[in-house]
Every structure is written in structure tokens, then in C-alpha cells.
Enzyme design. Structure first.
Site: not given
Lengths: 502, 101
Positions: A84, A159, A183
Site C-alpha cells: 500500500k 482504504s 482498512s
């Protein structure tokens, strides 16, 4: 669109093949790059693919394998993965999905990344995310909107939506995400894969761009429980560079915990109690999600566990508590982006210091980030701090007490991971509060620091994955992996269904 | 005239934006006003929370300790990395506009 599951190479399979010299790391990495090329223009999971970096990493791995032909200490040898884009990899861009860091290059490796490199993993690039990890759909990325591989008109969750979508689309077996309010778990749930939020402090936050420091954790995403366990084992462990790291707790051994329950004829949960969280199964949860979770609870009972209902009355206040605490911490953490030392800087010869701060941040941050900074600033401001921030800390402690009481009665707690399956792109993006309420089952876990795993527990009528959340006591991560593994073996969803891309 | 929510109207929004060092356009302020008021009204639910912790409990006193190293001087060996993405440098310092007149 789902089709019959095609055996995809797991991380365990890849590393075994590479270490046994049955197949080359180059082959598996080339396969991953080919699958990325096939699926990426539909899924938009990645912010970049670092081909030159990949070549360097493969060379370094080959050298390690040559120097030590019987190398066994490379648990991720040749395994391709993505990070990420809020996780620092030295020399590579680190945007956090934001324009304010559009041209920022990381100057050091996150501890988790250093561990991945030492383990022989091949980092292919960075995954898309909601800006600064603020969001539940990945629609808040300043760069692109990631699509859910199961239905391209829907969100992958957020996210860590890019990481989850990349794994679900079959591009790679594992990925790293971060989880502050759900997330990692919620995108895992929406994308039908496994996501784990470790006990707070078990994975170093050094090199993870901070959103809410008392809530953030890096977590693994994978197609199977065993692969998630493998990744967790590599990245976990105490770190002196992270002041909140649990130094006295050893590195994870989730794979060993799974080994211990491999006998499918034995009932691993005999004598264990599972608590179904009453407040999570009442109003607000979609009927199909509720039915799938109830069936999953029966499946867990078939593994030997007794089931009881547990009430956690303070849960009704957890979203408000989370958003006060998280936005307050975020308003402080994001004050470092000021246009002075790095990042977007809006200035000319007549700019005052305030001009530089306000214009750089005004231009560089997206709407959701500004909204949360405003909320946090308000909650900490003079005249309001006691009413909001201090009060929220007290409610947080009471939520912790609720969970501690519950774990005095049961060993594990279960709930749906999310109240719905993946919603449509644009469906909730105009209503911030509606978006916040999507996190209802995940935020209490971050507030209390306990570990939780999301695993697939079925599909709704539209063919969209439903996630089951398993929660444990602090530091019970390994046990959760063992329970999740045995549950996974009952249905083997990943063998029956997958999005039809690669 | 609409009733003001718990945060208030445009002037309060501008004040918070100044505290947060955020430049907001008039459009953004107009957009944020109802949203922030709606969200803070939702936050108000924690006011009604029955407090069972007792008066002695304070967030800054009770909590898990963080790891600290010994308070000894250390060397920072990454000066070029700390400086090489700065918009404006003056030697080994970050150049900022004049603050004091």
C-alpha cells in the site's frame, strides 16, 4: 462475474518451488507481471509497477540463493507482492494516494519492508489507496478509483482497496495494507480474501505514514489464510524504532499454529467458546450478510466450539469515539505536511509563512482529508477539547472494558466484517457520515488494540463476497489464524469461485 | 435563516481552517458547513455516554508505556536525505519567509 476457481500459485507454493529449485523466481514474477497487464486496465489497483526495481531484487535473490544453495531462511523467496502506498520503500515514490506527496521519494525502508526484502520477497510496486488512509472505498485516492474485481461497477472497499483488489484479481498472492478503522479487513471482506489486523504493537509502524498513531497497524492481505499467516510471521516482531512496538512479544508463528490443527478429522475448538456480538447482529446489517455469518457460526460450532451471545453495550458509541480520536490524531500527524521541508509547496516571492502553509495544504489535500483535519482540529480546540476529545478517550476505555469482560467469558468473538457487501462506486461518496457508518464492526477493534481477521464466509445473490470477522484477545493472533484456517477448509471458497480475469 | 449546528456557521469554519492551516475556498466552506455540523451532532452522542470510569481515571496517567531509549546524544547520519526534497534550502537549513518584521 465469478467463474470456477482456477488453482493460483499461493505464496507458500511459490517459495517452496523456488527454494527447492523446481521453478525460478523469474518465472513467478513474470507471471505476476503478465496478470497485472491483463487485469490492471480494468481494476486500476496499482499506482506504479517498478520493473527496474524488480530486476534488481531478482538479481539480489539469485545471489543469495547461489551463495547459500541450501537456503531455508528465505520464507518469501521469489514471492511477488505489492505495498500500500503509505508504506515506505527506500528510493521509491511514497504518495499516500495524495497530491501533496506526488513527487516525494522515501528515504528509508519501513521495518516491515526490510523484513520482506530479507525474506526474499519481490516488491512489484505500490497499491492504490484512499488518500492518507482516510476512506472506506478507495474513492478518495487523488489518482484513480480502484474497482472491485467481482463487479467492476463496485468499490473494492478501503482504504487498502488497491492491495485487496490486486490479490482478488489474481495478480499476486499477497499484499500489505494498513488498518486504522478497518482498512485491511473491510476491503478483504468486499473482495472475498483474507485480511488481518494484528494486535496493536505486533507489527512495527516504523515507515508507515501515520494517520492515527494509537490505531494504525500494517496488516497482510492474501487469497488464503496460510499465505496471510506466512506474511504475518515475516513482518511481525518487536522493533526498537517504533516506540509503541511490543518489544517483549516474539515474532509471529501463525504457520505453526496452523500446522497444529492440520488434522481435519480432529475438532480444534473443543472446549473453546465463541461469542456472537449481539449488537452487531441486530439492526443495520444486511439480511444476506447476517444469514451468511449465522451459517459460519454453525460451521465454527461443528469444529467443537460452544456458542453464546455476548452483549457489548458501549459499541453503539464506537463510531463517534473512533472518529473523534482518529481525526484528532490525524490533525496532529498531518500537520507535518506544510510545504517547508518536503512535498507540494505553493510559494512565490510574496508568500508569507502562513500563505505557504495554507496554500500548499489547501491545494495538496483532498476533500476527505481536509474534512477530517477540520473535525480533529475542532475536537482538540479550546473550549471543545474536554467535551469531545477527552470524553472520547474515556468512552474508548469503557469500550476496552466491555471487550475485556467479554473475553473473560469467551475465547473468540465473531461478527460480520461489514454491514453490507461492496456498494457501487459513487453510492456513498457524497454522504460522509454514511460512509463512516460502514466501519461499524471494524473500528472497535482498533480502539481496543485487539487482533482480528476477516475471511470469506459466502456470497450474496449478486455474487458479491461476504466477510466474517474473527476477534481475539490481545496477542491471540496465532490462534485466530488457526481458527480461520480450519473454517476456510470447510468451504474452500477460493477453489469454487473467483473473479474471471486471469 | 438556518439554525446553526454545534460547530456553527461560516465564520467558525474559517476559524477552524485557520487553526488547521488550511486554505479553503468559499465553495469548500459552504460545502463543509452542513457536513461538519451533521458529523459533530453525531459525535454529541458520546456526551450522553454513562461514565463508569470514576473520577480517578485520566487518559494521560493510565495507559500503556511507550518504549524509550536512554537519554544519550546520538548522531544523525542522513542529512542529505533530510534536505534533498526541500523546496528551498539555505545551506543546511530550510529557507522560510521572514517571520518577524
Amino acid at each position: 462475474m465469478a467463474k470456477q476457481g482456477v488453482p493460483k500459485p499461493t505464496a507458500l507454493h511459490i517459495r517452496d518451488q523456488v527454494l527447492q529449485r523446481k521453478e525460478s523466481a523469474e518465472y513467478f514474477v513474470a507471471e505476476a507481471l503478465r496478470k497485472i497487464e491483463l487485469a490492471e486496465n480494468k481494476v486500476d489497483a496499482l499506482l506504479n509497477v517498478d520493473k527496474s526495481g524488480v530486476a534488481e531484487q531478482l538479481q539480489a535473490l539469485q545471489q543469495k540463493l547461489r551463495q547459500n544453495p541450501r537456503a531455508t531462511n528465505l520464507p518469501l523467496a521469489g514471492v511477488p507482492l505489492v505495498l500500500k502506498d503509505n508504506i515506505s520503500q527506500v528510493g521509491k515514490k511514497l504518495t499516500c494516494g495524495s497530491k501533496i506527496l506526488e513527487n516525494f521519494t522515501a528515504s528509508y525502508d519501513a521495518t516491515a519492508v526490510a523484513k520482506l526484502k530479507e525474506a526474499g520477497a519481490i516488491i512489484l510496486g505500490k497499491a492504490n489507496m484512499d488518500e492518507f488512509a482516510m476512506g472506506s472505498s478507495t474513492e478518495n485516492s487523488a489518482y484513480k478509483k480502484t474497482k472491485n474485481p467481482w463487479d467492476l461497477s463496485r468499490v473494492p472497499g478501503g482504504s487498502s482497496g488497491g492491495s485487496a483488489a490486486a490479490v482478488a484479481a489474481g495478480m499476486l498472492p499477497i499484499a500489505l495494507g494498513s488498518d486504522t478503522g478497518g482498512s485491511v479487513r473491510q476491503p478483504a471482506s468486499f473482495c472475498g480474501i483474507v485480511g488481518h489486523k494484528p494486535t496493536y504493537g505486533r507489527v512495527s509502524r516504523y515507515g508507515l505514514v501515520a494517520y492515527a498513531s494509537s490505531l494504525d497497524q500494517i496488516g497482510p492481505l492474501a487469497g488464503t489464510v496460510s499465505d496471510a499467516a506466512l506474511l504475518y510471521d515475516v513482518i511481525s516482531g518487536g522493533d526498537e524504532k517504533d516506540a509503541t512496538s511490543l518489544l517483549k512479544v516474539p515474532q509471529g508463528s501463525a504457520l505453526s499454529a496452523i500446522e497444529a490443527v492440520k488434522d481435519l478429522t480432529a475438532k480444534p475448538l473443543l472446549g473453546k467458546k465463541i461469542g456472537v456480538v449481539a449488537e452487531f447482529m441486530q439492526k443495520g446489517v444486511n439480511a444476506e450478510v447476517k444469514a451468511a455469518v449465522e451459517k459460519a457460526v454453525q460451521d465454527l460450532a461443528s469444529l467443537g466450539a460452544t456458542v453464546e451471545e455476548i452483549s457489548l453495550p458501549k459499541l453503539s458509541e464506537s463510531i463517534a469515539t473512533y472518529y473523534v480520536v482518529a481525526t484528532a490524531e490525524a490533525s496532529s500527524n498531518l500537520s507535518r505536511f506544510d510545504g517547508i521541508r518536503y512535498g507540494l509547496s505553493v510559494r512565490d516571492r510574496s508568500s508569507s509563512l502562513q500563505d505557504i502553509y495554507q496554500l500548499s495544504r489547501g491545494l495538496g489535500f483532498g476533500t476527505e482529508v481536509k474534512r477530517r483535519i477540520m473535525l480533529g482540529t475542532f475536537a482538540l480546540s479550546s473550549g471543545y477539547k474536554n467535551a469531545y476529545y477527552e470524553k472520547a478517550l474515556r468512552v474508548r476505555e469503557m469500550i476496552r472494558e466491555d471487550f475485556a469482560r467479554a473475553f473473560g467469558k469467551v475465547d473468540y468473538l465473531v461478527s460480520p466484517t461489514a454491514p453490507t457487501t461492496a456498494f457501487k462506486l459513487g453510492e456513498k461518496s457524497q454522504d460522509p457520515l454514511a460512509m463512516y457508518l460502514e466501519d461499524i464492526y471494524t473500528v472497535p477493534i482498533n480502539l481496543t488494540g485487539i487482533p482480528a481477521l476477516s475471511v470469506n464466509c459466502g456470497f450474496d445473490k449478486a455474487g458479491l463476497p461476504i466477510g466474517l470477522q474473527l476477534m481475539g484477545k490481545p496477542c491471540a493472533d496465532e490462534e485466530l489464524f488457526a481458527v480461520a484456517y480450519r473454517y476456510e477448509q470447510i468451504h474452500q471458497w477460493s477453489q469454487s469461485y473467483e473473479p474471471s480475469f486471469v | 435563516m438556518s439554525k446553526e449546528g454545534p460547530i456553527g456557521g461560516p465564520e467558525t469554519i474559517r476559524h477552524i481552517a485557520r487553526l488547521a492551516r488550511l486554505h479553503l475556498t468559499d465553495e469548500e466552506i459552504a460545502g463543509f458547513e452542513p457536513q461538519l455540523n451533521q458529523i459533530v451532532s453525531y459525535f454529541d452522542s458520546i456526551q450522553a455516554s454513562v461514565d463508569s470510569l470514576g473520577e480517578e481515571w485520566r487518559s494521560d496517567v493510565i495507559g500503556s508505556p511507550v518504549n524509550e531509549r536512554d537519554d544519550l546524544p546520538a548522531n544523525f547520519n542522513n542529512l542529505s536525505n533530510a534536505l534533498n526534497q526541500a523546496p528551498e534550502l539555505a545551506g543546511h537549513s530550510f529557507q522560510v519567509p521572514r517571520i518577524i518584521d
